[in-house]
Design an enzyme around this catalytic site. Structure first.
Site, mmCIF file in Angstrom:
data_model
loop_
_atom_site.group_PDB
_atom_site.id
_atom_site.type_symbol
_atom_site.label_atom_id
_atom_site.label_comp_id
_atom_site.label_asym_id
_atom_site.label_seq_id
_atom_site.Cartn_x
_atom_site.Cartn_y
_atom_site.Cartn_z
ATOM 1 N N ASP A 179 0.186 -1.374 1.011
ATOM 2 C CA ASP A 179 0.416 -1.225 -0.422
ATOM 3 C C ASP A 179 0.963 0.171 -0.698
ATOM 4 O OD1 ASP A 179 0.566 -2.114 -3.025
ATOM 5 O OD2 ASP A 179 -1.570 -1.888 -3.459
ATOM 6 N N GLY A 180 1.654 0.291 -1.807
ATOM 7 C CA GLY A 180 2.174 1.560 -2.274
ATOM 8 C C GLY A 180 1.821 1.745 -3.740
ATOM 9 N N GLU B 82 5.850 1.283 -1.216
ATOM 10 C CA GLU B 82 5.568 -0.030 -0.620
ATOM 11 C C GLU B 82 6.239 -0.131 0.751
ATOM 12 O OE1 GLU B 82 3.592 -2.400 -1.723
ATOM 13 O OE2 GLU B 82 3.454 -2.168 -3.893
ATOM 14 N N ASP C 298 1.668 -7.178 -1.255
ATOM 15 C CA ASP C 298 1.817 -7.771 -2.584
ATOM 16 C C ASP C 298 3.164 -7.394 -3.214
ATOM 17 O OD1 ASP C 298 1.432 -5.129 -3.379
ATOM 18 O OD2 ASP C 298 -0.524 -5.490 -4.278
ATOM 19 N N HIS D 103 -4.273 -7.829 -6.697
ATOM 20 C CA HIS D 103 -5.339 -7.775 -7.704
ATOM 21 C C HIS D 103 -5.884 -9.170 -8.008
ATOM 22 C CE1 HIS D 103 -3.952 -3.683 -8.101
ATOM 23 N NE2 HIS D 103 -2.739 -4.140 -8.326
ATOM 24 N N ASP E 225 -4.789 -1.023 -1.800
ATOM 25 C CA ASP E 225 -4.422 -0.533 -3.131
ATOM 26 C C ASP E 225 -5.211 0.741 -3.449
ATOM 27 O OD1 ASP E 225 -3.206 -0.872 -5.899
ATOM 28 O OD2 ASP E 225 -5.348 -0.941 -6.374
#
Length: 163
Positions: free
Chosen positions: A17-18, A60, A83, A136, A146
């Site tokens: 994740d970023g 990301e 994601d 999420h 995240d």
């Protein structure tokens, strides 16, 4: 543990994740690398890093790059979960066309973040599989990366690793 029961034998699962505080602005990335044998986690490594001036998309992509660079296993299948629709569709669908068109998108404009796409292209091999996960949405490891990315973006001191 967040695993996919369809995987057999030894493999690596990478969650990435970023995050950015503003977009553009201070950014962070996070990744969790899991060495697996079927559904059994053998080893886990968490990494994260910071960039003082970036974008969410760059973070990301950087998360995936840093995770692939951190791999010590060069033989077993790798399943990257993100994601980021941009990252997954870019790697699974758009990359061959961009390269054929001289790094132009469908609208004829230059592909944004070409430097990172080229880097990902060099790192990617047929043993690497890219898949999208809803962010999420209760995916424990996606939520963990995240938190890693967000913490790194908020403060360089919160990073676990920077290459």
């Amino acid at each position: 543990m967040d695993t996919d029961n369809t995987f057999k034998g030894r493999h690596i699962i990478i969650h990435t994740d970023g995050a950015c505080i503003r977009n553009p602005g201070p950014g962070g990335w996070g990744a969790i690398l899991q060495s697996m044998d079927g559904n059994i986690e053998l080893k886990r490594k968490e990494i994260s890093g910071y960039d003082s001036d970036s974008t969410n998309n760059r973070m990301e992509m950087t998360a995936a790059i840093k995770a692939l660079e951190a791999l010590k296993d060069n033989a077993n299948p790798v399943h990257i979960r993100s994601d980021s629709n941009l990252l997954i569709r870019g790697m699974n669908e758009w990359l061959p066309g961009w390269k054929t068109k001289g790094w132009k998108n469908a609208g004829g404009k230059s592909v944004a973040n070409q430097d990172l796409w080229e880097f990902l292209d060099r790192l990617s091999t047929p043993r690497i599989h890219w898949s999208w996960v809803r962010g999420h949405a209760g995916n424990k490891l996606n939520e963990m990366v995240d938190r890693l990315a967000t913490a790194a973006a908020r403060s360089p001191e919160n990073r676990l690793f920077t290459a």
